[in-house]
Design an enzyme around this catalytic site. Structure first.
Site, PDB file in Angstrom:
ATOM      1  N   PRO A   6       0.704  -1.267   0.000  1.00  0.00           N
ATOM      2  CA  PRO A   6       0.000   0.000   0.000  1.00  0.00           C
ATOM      3  C   PRO A   6       0.736   1.325   0.000  1.00  0.00           C
ATOM      4  CG  PRO A   6       0.305  -0.728   2.228  1.00  0.00           C
ATOM      5  CD  PRO A   6       1.234  -1.442   1.345  1.00  0.00           C
ATOM      6  N   GLU A   7       1.352   1.791  -1.037  1.00  0.00           N
ATOM      7  CA  GLU A   7       1.675   3.212  -1.145  1.00  0.00           C
ATOM      8  C   GLU A   7       0.870   3.702  -2.345  1.00  0.00           C
ATOM      9  OE1 GLU A   7       5.826   4.455  -0.596  1.00  0.00           O
ATOM     10  OE2 GLU A   7       6.221   2.532   0.327  1.00  0.00           O
TER      11      GLU A   7
ATOM     12  N   LYS B 225      -2.911   7.657  -0.199  1.00  0.00           N
ATOM     13  CA  LYS B 225      -3.069   6.209  -0.047  1.00  0.00           C
ATOM     14  C   LYS B 225      -4.507   5.818   0.240  1.00  0.00           C
ATOM     15  CE  LYS B 225       1.513   6.314   2.053  1.00  0.00           C
ATOM     16  NZ  LYS B 225       2.254   6.183   3.330  1.00  0.00           N
TER      17      LYS B 225
ATOM     18  N   HIS C 112      -7.708 -13.933   5.124  1.00  0.00           N
ATOM     19  CA  HIS C 112      -7.819 -12.897   6.158  1.00  0.00           C
ATOM     20  C   HIS C 112      -8.815 -11.824   5.720  1.00  0.00           C
ATOM     21  CE1 HIS C 112      -4.231 -14.718   7.899  1.00  0.00           C
ATOM     22  NE2 HIS C 112      -3.657 -14.619   6.722  1.00  0.00           N
TER      23      HIS C 112
ATOM     24  N   ARG D 148      -2.616  -8.204   8.694  1.00  0.00           N
ATOM     25  CA  ARG D 148      -2.163  -7.454   9.869  1.00  0.00           C
ATOM     26  C   ARG D 148      -3.204  -6.528  10.485  1.00  0.00           C
ATOM     27  NH1 ARG D 148       3.674  -5.052   8.874  1.00  0.00           N
ATOM     28  NH2 ARG D 148       3.311  -4.346  10.989  1.00  0.00           N
TER      29      ARG D 148
ATOM     30  N   ARG E 133      10.507  24.280   6.098  1.00  0.00           N
ATOM     31  CA  ARG E 133      10.576  23.140   7.022  1.00  0.00           C
ATOM     32  C   ARG E 133      12.024  22.913   7.463  1.00  0.00           C
ATOM     33  NH1 ARG E 133       5.886  20.901   8.760  1.00  0.00           N
ATOM     34  NH2 ARG E 133       4.317  22.025   7.610  1.00  0.00           N
TER      35      ARG E 133
ATOM     36  N   ARG F   2      12.213   4.861  10.452  1.00  0.00           N
ATOM     37  CA  ARG F   2      11.988   3.839   9.421  1.00  0.00           C
ATOM     38  C   ARG F   2      13.307   3.454   8.776  1.00  0.00           C
ATOM     39  NH1 ARG F   2       6.657   3.823   7.987  1.00  0.00           N
ATOM     40  NH2 ARG F   2       7.162   1.727   7.352  1.00  0.00           N
TER      41      ARG F   2
END
Length: 263
Positions: A2-3, A59, A92, A110, A149, A248
């Site tokens: 999932p990205e 996403k 699942h 998950r 930033r 990460r």
DNA sequence: GAGTATGTTATATG
DNA sequence: GCATATAACATACT
């Protein structure tokens, strides 16, 4: 799964299978994954309604109906499949949409994924405070949202409230394409590189969508084809390294991406 | 058992 | 508000 490119691939898949089909029945198999809505809210929104399209923001995937939408987030391990055989099951499965022409299943081992009924895509985007979609944001806005930033380039690009859709793997790829070390503080990134990041964001996401997110089919020169510490850098052959950035694991080439002052 | 995993959110700290 | 670090969520796999 999932990205942004994986979600966009899923959107196209859902679109081709569900468009103009009616929801016959909804089965919520994991209420824990429901977001701000009860099983009944979801059933009332969907039951008997005809699908009128799909949408995506970052996403987040949306299956659209006349007066609202099914919102889906795939978390870390969610995937969507459609089957003509209504009795098909997955190991699942967490949500089943029984349509006139088959069944759509959200499978997620998950259980980090989420789903729910929302009034509109804009409502969801606003409630989460999401930034503009990474694939459609104009260059000027992309630059504007990054400048000022102070954090690391990697953490900033992964922040969904700044730009929506980029995750750990694709940010590593984008930074590799621009030869920027993931730990580089934003103030140390030259303006030209920020513009380069916008271009690479588009080209990387588009390239992945084009090959159906099958990394092995990406063009040569992509980190994602062989992302693992110790693998050879596709550009210079050096051994790739891994480091923790923003909590990460980040994979990068110590030769090609050595612009970070702190190393 | 330990460590890792494509994500998000809450909490604490500066 | 901004930035960082950590834990938590729940499960599979090496």
């Amino acid at each position: 799964m999932p990205e942004l490119p994986e979600v966009e691939t899923a959107r196209r898949y859902v679109h081709s299978n569900l468009l103009h089909s009616k929801v016959v029945r909804v089965e919520v198999l994991d209420p824990l994954m429901l977001e701000r809505c009860s099983p009944k809210d979801l059933q009332d929104g969907l039951q008997g309604k005809e699908n009128v399209g799909t949408g995506r923001h970052g996403k987040n995937l949306f299956v659209l109906f006349q007066d609202g939408a099914l919102h889906l987030h795939l978390g870390m391990s969610g995937s969507i499949s459609f089957h003509d055989d209504m009795d098909h099951h997955r190991p699942h499965e967490r949500l089943r949409l029984m349509m006139e022409n088959g069944v759509m299943i959200l499978d997620d081992p998950r259980r980090f994924g989420r789903f729910g009924w929302v009034r509109s895509m804009d409502d969801l985007v606003a409630s989460k405070g999401l930034g503009p979609d990474a694939l459609s944001v104009p260059k000027e806005e992309f630059v504007r949202r990054l400048e000022g930033r102070k954090g690391s380039i990697k953490s900033t690009l992964m922040n969904q409230r700044i730009i929506a859709g980029l995750g750990n793997l694709y940010v590593d790829e984008i930074l590799f394409q621009e030869s920027l070390h993931p730990r580089t503080p934003l103030p140390d990134v030259p303006h030209a590189s920020i513009c380069g990041l916008w271009r690479s964001t588009r080209s990387v996401l588009e390239a992945s969508i084009e090959v159906g997110t099958d990394f092995e089919r990406l063009p040569r020169g992509y980190l994602l084809r062989q992302r693992g510490r110790g693998s050879p850098c596709p550009r210079c052959g050096s051994r790739l390294e891994a480091a923790l950035v923003g909590g990460r694991t980040s994979v990068f080439c110590p030769e090609c991406q050595r612009n970070c002052l702190e190393g």
